[in-house]
Design a protein around this motif. Structure first.
Motif, short mmCIF file in Angstrom:
data_model
loop_
_atom_site.label_atom_id
_atom_site.label_comp_id
_atom_site.label_asym_id
_atom_site.label_seq_id
_atom_site.Cartn_x
_atom_site.Cartn_y
_atom_site.Cartn_z
N UNK A 202 0.93 -1.16 -0.11
CA UNK A 202 0.06 0.05 0.09
C UNK A 202 0.94 1.36 0.01
N UNK A 203 0.51 2.16 -0.48
CA UNK A 203 1.11 3.70 -0.40
C UNK A 203 1.62 4.02 1.00
N UNK A 204 0.67 3.79 1.75
CA UNK A 204 0.88 4.35 3.24
C UNK A 204 0.86 3.21 4.17
N UNK A 205 1.67 3.30 5.23
CA UNK A 205 1.89 2.12 6.32
C UNK A 205 0.39 2.13 6.86
N UNK A 206 0.13 0.92 7.34
CA UNK A 206 -1.09 0.81 8.44
C UNK A 206 -0.80 -0.28 9.59
N UNK A 207 -1.84 -0.19 10.28
CA UNK A 207 -1.78 -1.19 11.68
C UNK A 207 -2.44 -2.30 11.11
N UNK A 208 -3.03 -2.72 9.91
CA UNK A 208 -3.88 -3.81 9.65
C UNK A 208 -2.86 -5.27 9.74
N UNK A 209 -3.48 -6.19 10.48
CA UNK A 209 -2.78 -7.41 10.63
C UNK A 209 -3.75 -8.51 9.84
N UNK A 210 -3.34 -9.56 9.44
CA UNK A 210 -4.41 -10.62 8.84
C UNK A 210 -5.34 -11.03 9.68
N UNK A 211 -6.62 -11.56 9.41
CA UNK A 211 -7.56 -12.28 10.21
C UNK A 211 -6.92 -13.34 10.97
#
Length: 608
Positions: free
Chosen positions: A195-204
């Motif tokens: 993604x263009x920006x980092x995020x704190x999303x982890x896998x399900x």
């Protein structure tokens, strides 16, 4: 007088409590008896050091067993080390290799309880290995070069070296290891699908369930939070959107994880029992609450299958020693990712031989699964469903934190990019990571060195002796007569493989039976010996390499004693016949020994 009596009683009680604490001393302490922790323990014990594994659950095996994910993803054609040994033991239990292909998702499936039993038996055979189950880590401290860890049940352990094999990298976090959580920005590693920006999303994560055919109605009570619309498109039968991507037949969903003895593993990502919860930074209470919601979601899915799909004779199997019949832990696909001495990104997987950091030279575990990230429960996440890459290896430096000494990190918390985690998280890769962690730990203890100061080539040599892969060559199995030589030469980069991907199968081919030209061989050797010069016209350079030419080229680099040369020549009675890449790798290994000739650093560069 009464006051003195109570003081005396209090002092005695404290002394008794201290004296009753169980104290252990060991060379290597592994916190986490999961997939990597067990393999690390077995390998380190076999190399002659004392090892203790401490596991919070009552079962060992982690995602393989305690989380119920007993369908092996990937590495079916890469039978590396302890992964191959584990698979062989399962085959023996069920009677044949064919018996393991009970469901369509995997060639190796087994009941979680059987997997746990086999892992216990493997551990029990190692006289240097002890396993302590069902205790919780309380605190860690370090004095000089010794770790001391305190656990519940009044257990205290001192160790020379520590391995974090926990599911979420909790030990590393307690010790202040730097780490990342979530998705990396494209600018961080220049990965084309980041993604263009980092995020704190982890896998399900998934709370797996094992169901069993009971031949009678075993429908569970309707859960309070049940909503059939949450699962209406889990499979085709009831879904109103027949054009939905990845919409499967319901029977296909059921047999996806079919196990032996009438059991079914339910680990269904498409509107099934995947569940979003970022547990990494949560405290114990928050994790417990999130896990309970994940369990409820899975039971809702079970009720949906029993009522809406008509599978009311499928009920919860007595597979796990739990009151609710669910696994002991959820299936964590993602964890912290430490900052290590090496960090492979997607570019290293796609084009390993073209990177500024030739990390492939330091490989210690292999994988062939695509980049597969489960984000079905988070609409803010991108769709990263089976992004193809060639088969790959994991560098040793991924296991070593950059800012905490005498600690090795295994499981899914190793130093990789977020995208690479989508391929490195699978069971056989994590088994290989564990085996490498155990190898590194044993050598570090025996040589009285920090892990970062251990020779990478020594670790790789020990792994090869254990029939583990360094390079993911599909067409050279451990029983090949030149397996070790090909692995060593491959890890120098002199002879390279060719990466491909085909459907779910990601491959790297060495082509051991093919023949190179003289010119191609000389060009390959110049990558390692830049000053090599051979006088030959263009016609000779385009000719296929024969044994005589191979000996001439290699002995120019490393002259041999006459008797040793004659010994080698005996295997080549007709020295004008073309020589295969397998035989060439063998001669390179025996004559010039480039693998041991130059050490590599953790970035894969040759040391001066």
């Amino acid at each position: 007088m009464k006051n003195l009596y109570f003081i005396f009683l209090f002092t005695c009680t404290c002394f008794y409590s201290f004296a009753s604490k169980t104290q252990y001393n060991t060379d290597v302490l592994i916190v986490g008896g999961g997939t990597s922790g067990v393999m690390a323990g077995i390998q380190a014990a076999r190399l002659g050091v004392k090892v203790i594994i401490v596991e919070e659950s009552v079962w060992i095996g982690g995602m393989l067993t305690a989380a119920g994910v007993s369908a092996i993803d990937g590495n079916h054609e890469l039978p590396s080390g302890l992964w191959a040994e584990f698979r062989t033991n399962i085959e023996k239990h069920y009677g044949s290799k064919q018996a393991l292909a009970s469901g369509w998702v995997s060639q190796v499936m087994f009941e979680p309880s059987v997997g746990e039993k086999i892992l216990r038996e493997m551990c029990a055979k190692e006289k240097n290995l002890s396993v302590i189950s069902a205790v919780k880590l309380l605190n860690i401290k370090k004095k000089a070069d010794t770790w001391q860890l305190d656990f519940s049940d009044d257990i205290s352990i001192k160790a020379k070296l520590l391995i974090d094999a926990t599911e979420l990298g909790d030990v590393a976090a307690k010790l202040g290891v730097k780490y990342d959580v979530g998705m990396d920005a494209k600018a961080t590693y220049q990965e084309r699908i980041a993604p263009e920006k980092a995020n704190n999303i982890v896998q399900d994560l998934t709370y797996v369930v094992i169901l069993k055919e009971f031949d009678k109605d075993v429908t569970i009570p309707k859960p309070a939070s049940y909503n059939k619309n949450d699962f209406i498109c889990a499979c085709e039968k009831l879904c109103p959107d027949k054009q939905m991507p990845r919409l499967w037949d319901c029977e296909k969903m059921k047999t996806y994880g079919k196990l032996q003895n009438g059991k079914y593993m339910i680990n269904w990502p498409i509107n099934g029992n995947d569940f979003y919860a970022n547990l990494v930074e949560m405290n114990d209470l928050q994790r417990k609450e999130a896990i309970q919601k994940a369990k409820e979601h899975t039971l809702n899915f079970v009720y949906f299958m029993q009522t809406e799909l008509g599978w009311n004779t499928l009920g919860l199997a007595d597979e796990f020693p739990t009151a609710d019949k669910l696994p002991m832990i959820p299936y964590h696909r993602e964890s912290r990712r430490i900052h290590g001495l090496a960090t492979p990104n997607m570019n290293h997987l796609e084009k390993p031989f073209d990177q500024a950091e030739p990390l492939y030279r330091t490989g210690i575990a292999v994988g062939d699964y695509p980049i597969d990230q489960h984000h079905g429960k988070n609409t803010a996440a991108p769709d990263l469903y089976f992004v193809p890459v060639p088969s790959f290896n994991i560098p040793l430096g991924s296991l070593i934190p950059e800012n905490v000494d005498n600690l090795i990190v295994a499981e899914k918390s190793i130093s990789v990019s977020n995208l690479v985690n989508g391929a490195s998280r699978l069971q056989p890769v994590v088994m290989g990571i564990g085996q490498a962690a155990g190898t590194l730990a044993a050598i570090a203890v025996q040589e009285k060195k920090l892990p970062k100061d251990v020779s990478i080539r020594k670790v790789q040599d020990k792994l090869l002796k254990a029939k583990a892969y360094l390079m993911p060559y599909l067409d050279v199995k451990p029983d090949h007569p030149n397996f070790e030589a090909i692995q060593r030469i491959g890890a120098t980069g002199i002879l390279k493989g060719e990466g491909k991907n085909y459907k779910w199968s990601n491959q790297t081919w060495f082509y051991p039976d093919s023949v190179m030209t003289n010119g191609a061989v000389i060009a390959s050797l110049k990558t390692f010996f830049p000053n090599l010069s051979m006088q030959a016209n263009e016609q000779v350079l385009e000719e296929k390499l024969v044994a005589d030419d191979a000996f001439e080229i290699l002995t120019k680099i490393q002259p041999l004693p006459a008797d040793y040369l004659q010994h080698l020549l005996k295997d080549y009675p007709n020295r004008n016949e073309p020589i295969t890449r397998a035989k060439l790798a063998d001669l390179m290994d025996k004559i010039i020994d480039p693998f041991h000739r130059k050490e590599v650093d953790f970035k894969g560069n040759f040391k001066p």
